[in-house]
Motif scaffolding. Structure first.
Motif, PDB file in Angstrom:
ATOM      1  N   ARG A 142       0.827  -1.212   0.000  1.00 10.67           N
ATOM      2  CA  ARG A 142       0.000   0.000   0.000  1.00 10.67           C
ATOM      3  C   ARG A 142       0.857   1.256   0.000  1.00 10.67           C
ATOM      4  N   ALA A 143       2.002   1.196   0.691  1.00  9.39           N
ATOM      5  CA  ALA A 143       2.887   2.361   0.722  1.00  9.39           C
ATOM      6  C   ALA A 143       3.430   2.692  -0.664  1.00  9.39           C
ATOM      7  N   ARG A 144       3.603   1.707  -1.502  1.00  9.03           N
ATOM      8  CA  ARG A 144       4.064   1.962  -2.876  1.00  9.03           C
ATOM      9  C   ARG A 144       2.905   2.291  -3.807  1.00  9.03           C
ATOM     10  N   LEU A 145       1.767   1.651  -3.592  1.00 10.13           N
ATOM     11  CA  LEU A 145       0.665   1.748  -4.539  1.00 10.13           C
ATOM     12  C   LEU A 145      -0.120   3.044  -4.392  1.00 10.13           C
ATOM     13  N   GLU A 146      -0.381   3.463  -3.180  1.00  7.29           N
ATOM     14  CA  GLU A 146      -1.280   4.602  -2.972  1.00  7.29           C
ATOM     15  C   GLU A 146      -0.733   5.932  -3.511  1.00  7.29           C
ATOM     16  N   PRO A 147       0.555   6.275  -3.313  1.00  4.06           N
ATOM     17  CA  PRO A 147       1.033   7.542  -3.906  1.00  4.06           C
ATOM     18  C   PRO A 147       0.898   7.572  -5.428  1.00  4.06           C
ATOM     19  N   ILE A 148       1.162   6.447  -6.077  1.00  6.55           N
ATOM     20  CA  ILE A 148       1.020   6.403  -7.538  1.00  6.55           C
ATOM     21  C   ILE A 148      -0.441   6.551  -7.929  1.00  6.55           C
ATOM     22  N   TRP A 149      -1.320   5.888  -7.204  1.00  7.58           N
ATOM     23  CA  TRP A 149      -2.750   5.979  -7.505  1.00  7.58           C
ATOM     24  C   TRP A 149      -3.267   7.398  -7.281  1.00  7.58           C
ATOM     25  N   ARG A 150      -2.791   8.072  -6.229  1.00  4.13           N
ATOM     26  CA  ARG A 150      -3.234   9.454  -5.974  1.00  4.13           C
ATOM     27  C   ARG A 150      -2.786  10.385  -7.090  1.00  4.13           C
ATOM     28  N   GLU A 151      -1.584  10.166  -7.639  1.00  3.70           N
ATOM     29  CA  GLU A 151      -1.129  11.000  -8.749  1.00  3.70           C
ATOM     30  C   GLU A 151      -1.987  10.771  -9.986  1.00  3.70           C
ATOM     31  N   VAL A 152      -2.325   9.508 -10.257  1.00  2.00           N
ATOM     32  CA  VAL A 152      -3.161   9.200 -11.419  1.00  2.00           C
ATOM     33  C   VAL A 152      -4.540   9.826 -11.263  1.00  2.00           C
ATOM     34  N   THR A 153      -5.172   9.645 -10.123  1.00  2.00           N
ATOM     35  CA  THR A 153      -6.521  10.186  -9.923  1.00  2.00           C
ATOM     36  C   THR A 153      -6.511  11.712  -9.868  1.00  2.00           C
ATOM     37  N   ALA A 154      -5.414  12.305  -9.381  1.00  4.56           N
ATOM     38  CA  ALA A 154      -5.342  13.769  -9.355  1.00  4.56           C
ATOM     39  C   ALA A 154      -5.312  14.333 -10.769  1.00  4.56           C
ATOM     40  N   ARG A 155      -4.584  13.687 -11.656  1.00  5.02           N
ATOM     41  CA  ARG A 155      -4.556  14.164 -13.038  1.00  5.02           C
ATOM     42  C   ARG A 155      -5.922  14.014 -13.717  1.00  5.02           C
ATOM     43  N   ALA A 156      -6.678  12.985 -13.307  1.00  8.27           N
ATOM     44  CA  ALA A 156      -7.995  12.764 -13.917  1.00  8.27           C
ATOM     45  C   ALA A 156      -9.102  13.542 -13.219  1.00  8.27           C
ATOM     46  N   GLY A 157      -8.807  14.159 -12.073  1.00  7.27           N
ATOM     47  CA  GLY A 157      -9.845  14.861 -11.324  1.00  7.27           C
ATOM     48  C   GLY A 157     -10.802  13.927 -10.614  1.00  7.27           C
ATOM     49  N   ILE A 158     -10.309  12.740 -10.257  1.00  4.46           N
ATOM     50  CA  ILE A 158     -11.128  11.717  -9.611  1.00  4.46           C
ATOM     51  C   ILE A 158     -10.732  11.614  -8.142  1.00  4.46           C
ATOM     52  N   GLU A 159     -11.728  11.426  -7.283  1.00  4.94           N
ATOM     53  CA  GLU A 159     -11.427  11.186  -5.875  1.00  4.94           C
ATOM     54  C   GLU A 159     -10.753   9.828  -5.732  1.00  4.94           C
ATOM     55  N   ALA A 160      -9.593   9.817  -5.072  1.00  2.52           N
ATOM     56  CA  ALA A 160      -8.824   8.572  -4.972  1.00  2.52           C
ATOM     57  C   ALA A 160      -9.571   7.500  -4.204  1.00  2.52           C
ATOM     58  N   HIS A 161     -10.364   7.910  -3.197  1.00  8.66           N
ATOM     59  CA  HIS A 161     -11.058   6.923  -2.370  1.00  8.66           C
ATOM     60  C   HIS A 161     -12.326   6.390  -3.035  1.00  8.66           C
ATOM     61  N   THR A 162     -12.623   6.867  -4.250  1.00  7.46           N
ATOM     62  CA  THR A 162     -13.799   6.353  -4.946  1.00  7.46           C
ATOM     63  C   THR A 162     -13.628   4.877  -5.281  1.00  7.46           C
ATOM     64  N   TYR A 163     -12.402   4.439  -5.464  1.00  9.50           N
ATOM     65  CA  TYR A 163     -12.131   3.070  -5.896  1.00  9.50           C
ATOM     66  C   TYR A 163     -11.300   2.342  -4.845  1.00  9.50           C
ATOM     67  N   GLU A 164     -11.444   1.032  -4.846  1.00 10.89           N
ATOM     68  CA  GLU A 164     -10.761   0.172  -3.877  1.00 10.89           C
ATOM     69  C   GLU A 164      -9.594  -0.520  -4.564  1.00 10.89           C
ATOM     70  N   LEU A 165      -8.383  -0.362  -3.996  1.00 10.53           N
ATOM     71  CA  LEU A 165      -7.182  -0.985  -4.546  1.00 10.53           C
ATOM     72  C   LEU A 165      -7.009  -2.387  -3.971  1.00 10.53           C
ATOM     73  N   MET A 166      -6.747  -3.362  -4.843  1.00  7.19           N
ATOM     74  CA  MET A 166      -6.534  -4.741  -4.416  1.00  7.19           C
ATOM     75  C   MET A 166      -5.371  -5.334  -5.205  1.00  7.19           C
ATOM     76  N   VAL A 167      -4.881  -6.473  -4.749  1.00 12.99           N
ATOM     77  CA  VAL A 167      -3.674  -7.093  -5.305  1.00 12.99           C
ATOM     78  C   VAL A 167      -3.978  -8.553  -5.636  1.00 12.99           C
ATOM     79  N   GLU A 168      -3.405  -9.020  -6.735  1.00 12.34           N
ATOM     80  CA  GLU A 168      -3.491 -10.424  -7.140  1.00 12.34           C
ATOM     81  C   GLU A 168      -2.095 -11.030  -7.129  1.00 12.34           C
ATOM     82  N   ASN A 169      -1.948 -12.172  -6.485  1.00 16.85           N
ATOM     83  CA  ASN A 169      -0.664 -12.868  -6.463  1.00 16.85           C
ATOM     84  C   ASN A 169      -0.442 -13.526  -7.826  1.00 16.85           C
ATOM     85  N   SER A 170       0.384 -12.907  -8.641  1.00 22.47           N
ATOM     86  CA  SER A 170       0.610 -13.408  -9.995  1.00 22.47           C
ATOM     87  C   SER A 170       1.968 -12.923 -10.481  1.00 22.47           C
ATOM     88  N   THR A 171       2.601 -13.733 -11.323  1.00 28.94           N
ATOM     89  CA  THR A 171       3.878 -13.366 -11.935  1.00 28.94           C
ATOM     90  C   THR A 171       3.693 -12.720 -13.295  1.00 28.94           C
TER      91      THR A 171
END
Length: 475
Positions: free
Chosen positions: A252-281
């Motif tokens: 989460r420490a790596r993912l959330e800052p990147i997600w906030r930058e993406v949503t800020a450029r789009a004008g979207i509230e970052a908390h509108t969406y839920e971030l999840m992870v899949e164990n995959s190579t």
């Protein structure tokens, strides 16, 4: 106890066992002038004499001689009051302790002797250069092995993202979520499947539960589509069906800052969406239901932050365009019809297998019946059957258009070069698989014309070609 042989001593002869009784002299040696002196209470073998003949048989009940050191013929016994024999060259003479001989540095393993009582209260004595014995009191504390140098941790993926807004929003989009032409087309294509599903649900509900209860079931099924936007239901669907999980603290420490930058450029509230992870190579991400954005552990940990931001911006484009929720909604409302179609196919296969057991004519009759049923459906309800047959191809086409629209969304946010790098990575993987197959003398089967029409993603070159206007502008 036994000692190593004196280097200056002559070659020892055979070893005689101890006499069975204290004070009893040993039998005379052949060719010896006088018998050897007695050894009272000795357990070691008698000393050898030069020129002695073969030894006499051992006395019954006599103790076995001590095992010799490697390379030695036989160790000399300790004489009462005799001087300690010299040790190995360049080795200090060892002290004599009751119960056993000390260990010599560099020498082979000493024979095993019964444990002797400690010479000092509470501990056994230590020997210079020898292994440290285990203390009886206080309790034994094992020697700690010095820690080996651990392998250096793997370097994290580089954080090369241009955080223009540092998470601050410069504008707010008019709609946090919408439905573009692709989403509307997806819903339109699903209408025939929805009608078939409605007929199936109504037939079962009314036929089994009656008219009143059947209509309640039908209304409940129609209202169930709202669960697509119900967060607890979405998260349960993501966890159990899509095998996603909540990110760990470091993820989460790596993912959330990147997600906030993406949503800020789009004008979207970052908390509108839920971030999840899949164990995959695999390098992949997914936009699911109405609020879920999933990313694989490979994409999270192995690719640069700018490329990860491009992948997340692409998935955000699916959400803001309505592709995720319309796709799931259409799938949910067409599910009863899909189940009914799979059931009918299963019945047809069973009928063909049973008929094939009896005769070829019976099998032909079953095929004829199935063909007449399909043709009758096309003639009687062509406005339903024809769209059902064409729907998979239309859905695949709409899916390809949705991917291109999501790519344009990421490019509009300034991630066109990074998204192109990700697409080049995908193409490199495909080329490596083909090269490996060619090296093994195999040839991968390319999809045919109809199979290509059923793919929901355009090929990498098509997507790269769509990004060229953004790359030429240097955005």
């Amino acid at each position: 106890m036994s000692y190593p042989p004196d280097p200056a001593a002559p070659e020892p002869g055979p070893v005689y066992p101890d006499p069975p009784y204290p004070g009893t002299p040993a039998p005379p040696y052949p060719g010896a002038a006088s018998p050897p002196p007695p050894y009272p209470e000795a357990t070691a073998p008698s000393p050898p004499y030069p020129g002695a003949a073969a030894p006499s048989p051992p006395y019954p009940g006599a103790a076995a001689p001590s095992p010799p050191y490697p390379g030695a013929a036989a160790p000399p016994p300790p004489y009462p009051g005799a001087a300690v024999p010299p040790a190995y060259p360049e080795t200090p003479a060892p002290p004599s302790y009751p119960g056993g001989a000390p260990q010599y540095p560099g020498a082979g393993a000493a024979p095993s002797y019964p444990a002797a009582p400690p010479a000092y209260p509470g501990a056994t004595p230590t020997y210079p250069g020898g292994p440290q014995p285990i203390a009886t009191t206080p309790p034994y504390i094992p020697q700690q092995t010095p820690p080996t140098s651990a392998a250096p941790p793997e370097a994290p993926a580089p954080d090369d993202l241009d955080y223009r807004h540092a998470g601050s929003r410069i504008h707010v989009a008019a709609h946090q979520r919408g439905a573009d032409a692709t989403a509307i087309g997806q819903l339109a294509v699903q209408v025939p499947g929805f009608l078939v599903s409605l007929a199936v649900v109504a037939a079962f509900a009314v036929g089994i539960l009656g008219t009143a209860m059947g209509w309640l079931v039908i209304l409940a099924w129609l209202a169930s589509g709202a669960l697509v936007f119900h967060r607890p239901t979405e998260l349960a669907f993501a966890r159990h069906v899509m095998k996603l999980r909540a990110p760990l603290a470091e993820e989460r420490a790596r993912l959330e800052p990147i997600w906030r930058e993406v949503t800020a450029r789009a004008g979207i509230e970052a908390h509108t969406y839920e971030l999840m992870v899949e164990n995959s190579t695999d390098l992949n991400a997914v936009a699911a239901a109405g609020h879920v954005v999933g990313v694989t552990t490979y994409a999270l940990n192995e690719i640069p932050s700018s490329n990860l931001a491009a992948v997340l911006a692409h998935e955000l484009g699916h959400h803001t365009g309505g592709h995720a929720w319309t796709g799931l909604l259409g799938y949910w409302y067409s599910l009863p019809g899909r189940i009914a179609w799979a059931f009918m196919r299963g019945i047809a296969r069973i009928a063909i297998r049973v008929a094939s057991v009896f005769s070829l004519a019976a099998t032909g009759m079953v095929y004829l019946f199935i063909g007449m049923f399909v043709i009758g459906g096309f003639v009687a309800a062509w406005y339903i059957t024809v769209p059902l047959v064409v729907a998979p191809y239309l859905l695949a086409y709409v899916g390809r258009q949705g991917e291109l629209r999501a790519d344009r969304q990421a490019a509009d946010l300034g991630f066109a070069p990074q998204l192109a790098q990700v697409l080049y990575h995908f193409q490199a993987q495909e080329d490596a698989v083909k090269a490996q197959a060619a090296a093994q003398g195999k040839q991968l089967k390319e999809p045919g014309g109809l199979a290509r029409l059923l793919t929901t993603h355009p090929d990498n070159y098509t997507r790269l070609q769509a990004l060229e206007p953004y790359l030429q502008l240097g955005r």
